[in-house]
Design a protein around this motif. Structure first.
Motif, PDB file in Angstrom:
ATOM      1  N   ARG A 365       0.825  -1.221   0.000  1.00  0.00           N
ATOM      2  CA  ARG A 365       0.000   0.000   0.000  1.00  0.00           C
ATOM      3  C   ARG A 365       0.856   1.267   0.000  1.00  0.00           C
ATOM      4  NH1 ARG A 365      -3.645  -2.347   4.979  1.00  0.00           N
ATOM      5  NH2 ARG A 365      -4.685  -4.020   3.812  1.00  0.00           N
ATOM      6  N   TRP A 366       2.140   1.110  -0.108  1.00  0.00           N
ATOM      7  CA  TRP A 366       3.075   2.233   0.010  1.00  0.00           C
ATOM      8  C   TRP A 366       2.863   3.234  -1.113  1.00  0.00           C
ATOM      9  CZ3 TRP A 366       9.041   1.525  -0.974  1.00  0.00           C
ATOM     10  CH2 TRP A 366       9.699   2.719  -0.677  1.00  0.00           C
ATOM     11  N   ARG A 367       2.541   4.470  -0.736  1.00  0.00           N
ATOM     12  CA  ARG A 367       2.464   5.568  -1.694  1.00  0.00           C
ATOM     13  C   ARG A 367       3.847   6.210  -1.741  1.00  0.00           C
ATOM     14  NH1 ARG A 367      -0.954   4.901  -5.153  1.00  0.00           N
ATOM     15  NH2 ARG A 367      -0.949   7.142  -5.622  1.00  0.00           N
ATOM     16  N   VAL A 368       4.521   6.017  -2.826  1.00  0.00           N
ATOM     17  CA  VAL A 368       5.958   6.276  -2.903  1.00  0.00           C
ATOM     18  C   VAL A 368       6.282   7.764  -2.814  1.00  0.00           C
ATOM     19  CG1 VAL A 368       7.942   6.134  -4.443  1.00  0.00           C
ATOM     20  CG2 VAL A 368       6.424   4.172  -4.162  1.00  0.00           C
ATOM     21  N   VAL A 369       7.293   8.075  -2.005  1.00  0.00           N
ATOM     22  CA  VAL A 369       7.908   9.390  -1.931  1.00  0.00           C
ATOM     23  C   VAL A 369       9.391   9.209  -2.217  1.00  0.00           C
ATOM     24  CG1 VAL A 369       8.383  11.394  -0.471  1.00  0.00           C
ATOM     25  CG2 VAL A 369       6.214  10.148  -0.225  1.00  0.00           C
ATOM     26  N   TYR A 450      22.659   8.352  -7.732  1.00  0.00           N
ATOM     27  CA  TYR A 450      21.790   9.314  -7.032  1.00  0.00           C
ATOM     28  C   TYR A 450      22.630  10.342  -6.281  1.00  0.00           C
ATOM     29  CZ  TYR A 450      18.281  11.156  -3.823  1.00  0.00           C
ATOM     30  OH  TYR A 450      17.452  11.998  -3.106  1.00  0.00           O
ATOM     31  N   ASP A 451      23.631   9.864  -5.554  1.00  0.00           N
ATOM     32  CA  ASP A 451      24.490  10.771  -4.782  1.00  0.00           C
ATOM     33  C   ASP A 451      25.271  11.725  -5.679  1.00  0.00           C
ATOM     34  OD1 ASP A 451      23.626   9.619  -2.422  1.00  0.00           O
ATOM     35  OD2 ASP A 451      25.284   8.187  -2.325  1.00  0.00           O
ATOM     36  N   ALA A 452      25.522  11.308  -6.913  1.00  0.00           N
ATOM     37  CA  ALA A 452      26.232  12.175  -7.866  1.00  0.00           C
ATOM     38  C   ALA A 452      25.316  13.215  -8.496  1.00  0.00           C
ATOM     39  CB  ALA A 452      26.871  11.314  -8.958  1.00  0.00           C
ATOM     40  N   GLY A 453      24.030  13.187  -8.150  1.00  0.00           N
ATOM     41  CA  GLY A 453      23.096  14.192  -8.631  1.00  0.00           C
ATOM     42  C   GLY A 453      22.503  13.930  -9.997  1.00  0.00           C
ATOM     43  N   LEU A 454      22.655  12.692 -10.520  1.00  0.00           N
ATOM     44  CA  LEU A 454      22.159  12.381 -11.867  1.00  0.00           C
ATOM     45  C   LEU A 454      20.762  11.779 -11.867  1.00  0.00           C
ATOM     46  CD1 LEU A 454      25.402  10.797 -13.388  1.00  0.00           C
ATOM     47  CD2 LEU A 454      24.566  13.141 -13.655  1.00  0.00           C
ATOM     48  N   LEU A 455      20.292  11.330 -10.725  1.00  0.00           N
ATOM     49  CA  LEU A 455      19.041  10.580 -10.652  1.00  0.00           C
ATOM     50  C   LEU A 455      17.973  11.413  -9.935  1.00  0.00           C
ATOM     51  CD1 LEU A 455      17.664   7.881 -11.217  1.00  0.00           C
ATOM     52  CD2 LEU A 455      18.612   7.016  -9.070  1.00  0.00           C
ATOM     53  N   ASP A 456      16.837  11.596 -10.590  1.00  0.00           N
ATOM     54  CA  ASP A 456      15.734  12.385 -10.049  1.00  0.00           C
ATOM     55  C   ASP A 456      14.531  11.461  -9.855  1.00  0.00           C
ATOM     56  OD1 ASP A 456      13.631  14.160  -9.529  1.00  0.00           O
ATOM     57  OD2 ASP A 456      14.394  15.681 -10.909  1.00  0.00           O
ATOM     58  N   LEU A 457      14.121  11.272  -8.598  1.00  0.00           N
ATOM     59  CA  LEU A 457      13.033  10.341  -8.287  1.00  0.00           C
ATOM     60  C   LEU A 457      11.736  11.054  -7.933  1.00  0.00           C
ATOM     61  CD1 LEU A 457      14.946   7.692  -6.117  1.00  0.00           C
ATOM     62  CD2 LEU A 457      14.575   7.710  -8.580  1.00  0.00           C
ATOM     63  N   ARG A 458      11.627  12.322  -8.216  1.00  0.00           N
ATOM     64  CA  ARG A 458      10.437  13.069  -7.811  1.00  0.00           C
ATOM     65  C   ARG A 458       9.188  12.703  -8.626  1.00  0.00           C
ATOM     66  NH1 ARG A 458      11.827  19.001  -8.662  1.00  0.00           N
ATOM     67  NH2 ARG A 458      12.940  18.075 -10.433  1.00  0.00           N
ATOM     68  N   PHE A 459       9.378  12.058  -9.773  1.00  0.00           N
ATOM     69  CA  PHE A 459       8.255  11.720 -10.636  1.00  0.00           C
ATOM     70  C   PHE A 459       8.018  10.204 -10.688  1.00  0.00           C
ATOM     71  CE2 PHE A 459       9.786  15.816 -11.804  1.00  0.00           C
ATOM     72  CZ  PHE A 459       8.684  16.535 -12.235  1.00  0.00           C
ATOM     73  N   LEU A 460       8.468   9.517  -9.658  1.00  0.00           N
ATOM     74  CA  LEU A 460       8.549   8.060  -9.716  1.00  0.00           C
ATOM     75  C   LEU A 460       7.197   7.385  -9.886  1.00  0.00           C
ATOM     76  CD1 LEU A 460      10.618   5.896  -9.737  1.00  0.00           C
ATOM     77  CD2 LEU A 460      10.651   5.899  -7.247  1.00  0.00           C
ATOM     78  N   ALA A 461       6.186   7.832  -9.150  1.00  0.00           N
ATOM     79  CA  ALA A 461       4.867   7.183  -9.227  1.00  0.00           C
ATOM     80  C   ALA A 461       3.820   8.159  -9.741  1.00  0.00           C
ATOM     81  CB  ALA A 461       4.463   6.658  -7.851  1.00  0.00           C
ATOM     82  N   ASP A 462       2.896   7.632 -10.536  1.00  0.00           N
ATOM     83  CA  ASP A 462       1.741   8.395 -11.027  1.00  0.00           C
ATOM     84  C   ASP A 462       2.119   9.561 -11.939  1.00  0.00           C
ATOM     85  OD1 ASP A 462      -0.020   6.770  -9.584  1.00  0.00           O
ATOM     86  OD2 ASP A 462       0.283   7.956  -7.768  1.00  0.00           O
ATOM     87  N   ALA A 463       3.262   9.491 -12.572  1.00  0.00           N
ATOM     88  CA  ALA A 463       3.642  10.552 -13.515  1.00  0.00           C
ATOM     89  C   ALA A 463       3.064  10.247 -14.900  1.00  0.00           C
ATOM     90  CB  ALA A 463       5.159  10.678 -13.592  1.00  0.00           C
ATOM     91  N   THR A 464       2.820  11.307 -15.655  1.00  0.00           N
ATOM     92  CA  THR A 464       2.265  11.174 -17.000  1.00  0.00           C
ATOM     93  C   THR A 464       3.120  11.965 -17.981  1.00  0.00           C
ATOM     94  OG1 THR A 464       0.032  11.021 -16.089  1.00  0.00           O
ATOM     95  CG2 THR A 464       0.231  11.528 -18.445  1.00  0.00           C
TER      96      THR A 464
END
Length: 580
Positions: A365-369, A450-464
């Motif tokens: 049921r995890w709503r991802v952040v 991710y630590d190198a600043g190349l990975l952006d996870l802000r749009f991981l779930a429910d993005a269109t």
């Protein structure tokens, strides 16, 4: 007559021939599964169980039969296995007990092969590049082919089969160049080549790059320029391959020190890598079972319970009373939960109570952040590498893997009550993420990106993804909007998502039973099941396209299923009847 038959039409294979007539057999697709079919054929012929003149035609357009496209030896080294080296063995299980026997068509396991040919990849718990595994598989194919050609006429056709028809008591295969007729056909075509899951379409948008493989062309700097922002659909193993191809594959350097990974940019990477998926839940790292001896009695006890349940299921598979069949959530799932719980208490007796069932409910049921995903990956990485004590996720993932062979026996060929199947499939989808994830070192690499600043996870779930009238592409998630330069599809087809117009698509007609709207339905010999419940003679299908009817197809393992052995036995019986 085309293979798209009506449900009331009946197929028969002529038995008027004699053993003096050449038996014609085609293997369509010769990756690992097709190669295993050849090995069983060769073994039966050498044991004089199959006799008379035999012609075997192998259709495989990939350059390295045995390896196919998935394990192509030419692919880059950063594309790694998620199957430990010691688990890879192309030999039949019966032959592993007699490794020096002259009857063995494949001479050694992958680990033995690497010690001789690639010693730098011979660590038993290591994860070799897929290309190295491909070298091994192609070597195995050549060994089988050499032996088989002393017993039968064998031809290798580097061509793709585009049509399958049944006419005049035989099967007709068509390539772009020619047609040929056969008494027996085996289809082992995997995903029918690299392609996306839904015809390149994401909602109302077509992806710029519909598939990540082969990565050296699909994800090159020409396709995805340096300093661009690339949105990637998917967050599973294929996404990890894509992320590593856009970084390590472009000359970036990973360094590991005391279990921590760092990434040094090459300057050719994208400015941003932005994954998006339906759930956003990550794949957790696969832990090495360093507690194998201590936990073995627990796994044995609960395997026995599942196999007792599987034996009940076997007796009721042909029953019209669905009430006789086991239910997954009520009968099997508690066994897996209890196994995981007992394993935790064995290793951590200081903890009064673990609640594995509640952990799984919370996970599902995890709503991802985004920050929570990174925290979960860091924690799971530390558990997998022994830096933190084992927990519910670790135990549940390991329990699922350890009990999986018994679960295969229970679920395959309609062992569960039909109303239970949907619930099983939902749990199995989550357990893929928890149990069958990448090696821990690859999660270490993703954390370094991710630590190198190349990975952006802000749009991981429910993005269109949206493309406006001017062709501008954006990724939208709630109030967040990001402009992107490329959209890449890093998903792979499900078992029911066949290539449009391909041979599996032709098989998926109303003449055959689709098992719970997933893959094609086959019996325990791999033969297609018609709508009237009878097996269709003269044709067998193996691999992922039968998932749903057969559990656990997408693997190199030769120990999970007996379908190939039963298929060979069915050929022997057919030839014996012909001779009578």
């Amino acid at each position: 007559m085309s293979i798209g038959i009506r449900a009331n039409e009946r197929f028969t294979v002529s038995t008027e021939s004699t053993l003096d007539t050449t038996f014609r057999l085609a293997i369509v697709g010769c990756g690992p599964r097709g190669m295993y079919c050849l090995e069983r054929l060769a073994h039966a012929i050498e044991q004089r169980k199959l006799s008379g003149p035999i012609q075997i035609d192998i259709y495989e357009p990939a350059a390295y039969p045995g390896a196919g496209v998935v394990y192509d030896p030419r692919q880059p080294a950063h594309l790694r296995m998620n199957f430990a080296n010691h688990q890879i063995d192309a030999r039949h299980p019966d032959q592993r007990n007699h490794p020096v026997s002259s009857h063995n068509l494949i001479s050694m396991s992958f680990l033995e092969w690497t010690k001789r040919n690639r010693p730098q990849w011979s660590e038993p718990e290591g994860y070799a590049p897929r290309a190295i595994v491909g070298e091994y598989l192609h070597d195995c194919f050549q060994q089988i082919l050499k032996r088989l050609r002393t017993q039968a006429t064998v031809k290798l056709h580097p061509a793709k089969v585009v049509d399958v028809e049944y006419a005049d008591d035989c099967w007709i295969l068509s390539t772009a160049e020619d047609d040929a007729t056969y008494d027996e056909v085996v289809l082992a075509v995997g995903h029918e080549g690299w392609r996306s899951a839904e015809s390149y379409r994401i909602g109302d948008m077509i992806a710029d790059i519909p598939c990540v493989f082969p990565t050296e062309t699909r994800l090159s700097t020409d396709a995805v320029p340096a300093e661009s922002v690339v949105a990637i659909r998917g967050f599973g193993l294929t996404w990890i391959d894509a992320a590593l191809s856009l970084t390590e594959g472009r000359g970036g350097q990973f360094t590991e020190r005391d279990g921590r990974w760092t990434y040094q940019c090459s300057g050719r990477e994208p400015k941003g890598i932005v994954p998006f998926s339906r759930s956003g839940r990550p794949m957790l790292p696969k832990a090495t079972d360093i507690h194998e001896e201590r936990l073995a009695p627990i796994w044995n006890r609960y395997r026995k319970q599942l196999r007792i349940l599987a034996s009940t299921a076997k007796l009721t598979r042909t029953s019209d009373d669905e009430g006789d069949k086991p239910h997954f959530r009520g009968d099997a799932w508690p066994i897996i939960i209890n196994a995981a719980t007992d394993a935790l208490h064995k290793l951590r007796p200081d903890v009064e109570r673990f609640n594995v069932r509640q952990w799984f409910r919370d996970w599902s049921r995890w709503r991802v952040v985004d920050k929570e995903v990174i925290a979960q990956l860091r924690h799971s990485y530390d558990v997998a590498t022994g830096r933190k004590p084992v927990d519910e996720a670790w135990a549940l993932g390991l329990a699922w893997r350890q009990l999986y062979p018994a679960l295969v026996e229970l679920v395959s060929q309609g062992g569960l009550a039909s109303e239970s199947v949907e619930g099983f499939q939902r749990i199995a989808t989550e357990m893929e993420r928890i149990s069958f994830g990448p090696p821990a070192e690859n999660i270490g690499r993703i954390l370094a990106i991710y630590d190198a600043g190349l990975l952006d996870l802000r749009f991981l779930a429910d993005a269109t993804p949206i493309r406006d009238v001017d062709g501008r592409k954006t990724l939208q998630c709630g109030h967040r909007v990001m402009e992107v330069d490329r959209i890449v599809d890093a998903t792979i087809p499900g078992p029911h998502q066949n290539e449009q117009g391909g041979i599996l698509d032709r098989l998926a007609s109303d003449a055959f039973v689709h098992h719970n709207s997933t893959g094609l339905c086959v019996n325990d010999s791999g033969r297609l099941v018609q709508r009237n419940g009878n097996a269709l003679p003269g044709i067998a299908v193996f691999g992922r396209v039968t998932e749903g009817s057969v559990l656990g197809n997408d693997t190199l393992s030769r120990t999970l299923h007996t379908h190939l052995d039963r298929w060979t036995q069915s050929l022997v019986k057919t030839r014996s009847r012909t001779a009578a």
